[in-house]
Design an enzyme around this catalytic site. Structure first.
Site, PDB file in Angstrom:
ATOM      1  N   GLU A  44     -21.770  26.282  28.630  1.00  0.00           N
ATOM      2  CA  GLU A  44     -23.011  26.000  29.681  1.00  0.00           C
ATOM      3  C   GLU A  44     -24.421  26.142  29.043  1.00  0.00           C
ATOM      4  O   GLU A  44     -24.997  27.191  29.485  1.00  0.00           O
ATOM      5  CB  GLU A  44     -22.864  26.569  30.666  1.00  0.00           C
ATOM      6  CG  GLU A  44     -21.274  26.177  31.343  1.00  0.00           C
ATOM      7  CD  GLU A  44     -21.076  26.657  32.997  1.00  0.00           C
ATOM      8  OE1 GLU A  44     -21.951  27.620  33.283  1.00  0.00           O
ATOM      9  OE2 GLU A  44     -20.419  26.188  33.594  1.00  0.00           O
TER      10      GLU A  44
ATOM     11  N   GLU B 122     -13.470  24.567  32.804  1.00  0.00           N
ATOM     12  CA  GLU B 122     -13.547  25.511  33.868  1.00  0.00           C
ATOM     13  C   GLU B 122     -13.352  24.699  35.147  1.00  0.00           C
ATOM     14  O   GLU B 122     -14.242  23.731  35.328  1.00  0.00           O
ATOM     15  CB  GLU B 122     -14.905  26.321  33.968  1.00  0.00           C
ATOM     16  CG  GLU B 122     -14.780  27.392  32.807  1.00  0.00           C
ATOM     17  CD  GLU B 122     -16.226  28.184  32.989  1.00  0.00           C
ATOM     18  OE1 GLU B 122     -16.833  28.325  34.242  1.00  0.00           O
ATOM     19  OE2 GLU B 122     -16.524  28.799  31.902  1.00  0.00           O
TER      20      GLU B 122
HETATM   21  C1  GBH Z   1     -19.732  29.176  35.085  1.00  0.00           C
HETATM   22  O1  GBH Z   1     -20.990  29.073  35.553  1.00  0.00           O
HETATM   23  C2  GBH Z   1     -19.677  30.139  34.130  1.00  0.00           C
HETATM   24  O2  GBH Z   1     -19.259  29.477  32.770  1.00  0.00           O
HETATM   25  C3  GBH Z   1     -18.594  31.277  34.049  1.00  0.00           C
HETATM   26  O3  GBH Z   1     -18.844  32.444  33.410  1.00  0.00           O
HETATM   27  C4  GBH Z   1     -18.721  31.797  35.660  1.00  0.00           C
HETATM   28  O4  GBH Z   1     -17.926  33.055  35.993  1.00  0.00           O
HETATM   29  C5  GBH Z   1     -18.352  30.520  36.443  1.00  0.00           C
HETATM   30  O5  GBH Z   1     -18.948  29.391  36.377  1.00  0.00           O
HETATM   31  C6  GBH Z   1     -18.434  30.761  38.135  1.00  0.00           C
HETATM   32  O6  GBH Z   1     -19.775  31.052  38.510  1.00  0.00           O
HETATM   33  O7  GBH Z   1     -28.511  25.395  41.794  1.00  0.00           O
HETATM   34  O8  GBH Z   1     -29.455  24.771  40.056  1.00  0.00           O
HETATM   35  O9  GBH Z   1     -29.224  27.042  40.204  1.00  0.00           O
HETATM   36  C7  GBH Z   1     -21.470  28.892  36.684  1.00  0.00           C
HETATM   37  C8  GBH Z   1     -21.838  27.455  36.823  1.00  0.00           C
HETATM   38  C9  GBH Z   1     -23.788  26.356  37.025  1.00  0.00           C
HETATM   39  C10 GBH Z   1     -23.126  27.611  38.922  1.00  0.00           C
HETATM   40  C11 GBH Z   1     -25.134  26.058  37.671  1.00  0.00           C
HETATM   41  C12 GBH Z   1     -24.656  27.874  39.425  1.00  0.00           C
HETATM   42  C13 GBH Z   1     -26.566  26.821  39.649  1.00  0.00           C
HETATM   43  C14 GBH Z   1     -27.258  25.458  39.788  1.00  0.00           C
HETATM   44  N1  GBH Z   1     -23.448  27.571  37.464  1.00  0.00           N
HETATM   45  N2  GBH Z   1     -25.068  26.677  39.033  1.00  0.00           N
HETATM   46  S1  GBH Z   1     -28.688  25.619  40.516  1.00  0.00           S
END
Ligand code: GBH
Length: 470
Positions: A172, A375
């Site tokens: 990511e 994931e």
């Molecule tokens: C993943 O990222 C991670 O890889 C992992 O480590 C983590 O524990 C898991 O997910 C659970 O959270 O509204 O534009 O701010 C998180 C995925 C992507 C979730 C971006 C939050 C925010 C988008 N994230 N999202 S925004």
């Protein structure tokens, strides 16, 4: 002899990879042991207010000491593959200089243990734990960081490449760039849209340089991959303003990665949409050739869709359940809304169709490229009953729905080769600290006792049979 009827295909294809995922900073703890130096998350988690309850990964779920028990848990579940990350500050403390033997030995033992249990190791080189010294030298907005990453990749591959055949450069990079340097919700907590875009490019450059370094060290059959948190973007309506909002976010979430990595160019509309911020002069000659080196598969992390609409006033507060200010550079005039449906403990709407849409879109946009769901999962409150059992019916429902979406996508011809559930264990959930639990195995954060939840038993059955039980 009577001919046997053709088997009815209700399940997943033979050879489908069943796995679960974790990340180093979220589970290892032992932050100051074995020669490890601080990463940006050690520093950031000490900034007052940065992480809920002031939690840190100092101890996390103590996997560094309990890896043998965790391996036994994985074996009991019948896990086919385990996706984990290597900690750069363990393997090359400080980000420069010699490799650290103690750090390499930890992963040596883990990988040998996985192989002894018949579990395929899938290693990610970077799941957000940049050595603090490299941040002090400028972090991802500094070009040099990409070259340091390639050196680290070479060290890791030289040592572990005889036993790990699937490698992921980055997990990511959108989060590292846009949450790390855009809205500052993640480490290192910087907030500048130009830094975020510069970091984005250097992360991709590091992916390309790292891919080359891995290829130079690994056997020819090794697989190199990249994991993206692509967005399943939906316009609220098909009014032109909403469609344009969706195009812009598709650009900044998806095509800003897919176009350079798979086609060697940045999308013209993204360059235009961000032209008032930067002229992208941080892109040097030759960078896009480096970034677009062929890779063997694409990893997709999916949790919830992204619903957008036009916001003519430019003042709408975000309503999509995510933390902090907007992480998106150049998102004026776009509003973010929650999808329909029930919410997880993160307040993220449950919507399995988004995963289906994403996989089918990638089938069309990247023909023939093997896909992995690296994931997918959900945080919920667990119900512990007096006998000590942990019940998580919502998580089972979430997983069943999303695995159904994966199966539908496969039936429609999407080349999905495997699925890694997030997460094997409850762990340090970044800016939420220990307040959110994604595990199929419950961890008592005081005693470190592990208890498989109902979802673990359910998933074990799925892995064993290749079918989704009712
Ligand atoms: C993943 O990222 C991670 O890889 C992992 O480590 C983590 O524990 C898991 O997910 C659970 O959270 O509204 O534009 O701010 C998180 C995925 C992507 C979730 C971006 C939050 C925010 C988008 N994230 N999202 S925004």
């Amino acid at each position: 002899v009577e001919a046997l009827p053709a088997p009815v295909r209700t399940g997943f294809p033979p050879g489908f990879v069943w796995g679960a995922a974790t990340a180093a900073y979220q589970i290892e703890g032992a932050a100051a042991e074995g020669g490890r130096t601080p990463s940006i998350w050690d520093t950031f988690s000490r900034v007052p207010g940065a992480v809920r309850n002031g939690d840190t990964g100092d101890i996390a779920v103590d996997h560094y000491h309990r890896w043998r028990d965790d391996l036994a848990l994985m074996a009991d579940l019948g896990l086919g593959a385990y996706r984990f990350s290597l900690a750069w500050p363990r393997i090359r403390p400080g980000g420069r200089g010699p490799a650290n033997e103690a750090g390499l030995e930890f992963y040596d033992r883990l990988v040998d243990g996985l192989l002894e249990h018949g579990i395929t190791p899938v290693a990610t080189l970077y799941h957000w734990d940049l050595p603090q010294e490299l941040e002090d030298a400028g972090g991802w907005p500094e070009r040099d960081t990409a070259y340091r990453f390639a050196e680290y990749a070479a060290i890791a591959a030289r040592r572990l490449g005889d036993r790990i055949s699937t490698w992921t450069t980055f997990n990511e990079p959108w989060c590292s760039a846009f949450l790390g340097y855009g809205n500052g919700v993640h480490a290192p907590g910087r907030k500048d849209p130009v830094d975020a875009l510069t970091a984005h490019h250097h992360l991709l450059l590091a992916h390309g340089l790292g891919t080359a370094a891995l290829r130079a060290e690994l056997p020819a059959a090794a697989q190199v991959s990249l994991t993206l948190n692509l967005a399943a973007v939906r316009p609220l309506t098909d009014a032109p303003g909403d469609l344009d909002a969706a195009r812009r976010i598709d650009g900044l979430a998806n095509r800003i990665f897919l176009d350079p990595v798979f086609h060697g160019r940045y999308p013209a509309d993204v360059l235009a949409d961000t032209a008032h911020l930067t002229d992208w002069s941080f892109v040097h000659d030759g960078d896009l050739a480096e970034i677009s080196r062929p890779i063997d598969s694409l990893g997709i992390n999916y949790y919830t869709p992204t619903v957008v609409a036009a916001d003519p006033t430019g003042t709408a507060p975000r309503q999509d359940g995510h933390q902090g200010d907007s992480p998106w550079p150049a998102d004026r005039g776009i509003r973010f809304l929650p999808a329909e449906g029930s919410r997880t403990a993160m307040d993220w709407p449950v919507d399995a169709d988004g995963l289906y849409e994403l996989l089918v879109r990638l089938r069309d946009d990247l023909p023939g490229l093997p896909l992995l769901v690296t994931e997918n999962g959900a945080a919920y409150e667990d119900y512990c009953d007096p006998s000590g059992d942990v019940h998580d019916p919502e998580r089972v429902a979430y997983l069943r729905g999303h695995l159904g979406a994966v199966r539908r996508a496969i039936e429609e011809g999407a080349p999905v080769k495997g699925y890694f559930l997030w997460s094997l264990l409850d762990n340090f959930e970044w800016a939420y600290g220990y307040s959110k639990r994604f595990g199929i195995v419950h961890v008592d954060f005081a005693s470190q006792r592990r208890t498989p939840k109902d979802s673990a038993r359910w998933y074990a059955q799925v892995m064993r049979t290749g079918e989704l039980p009712d």
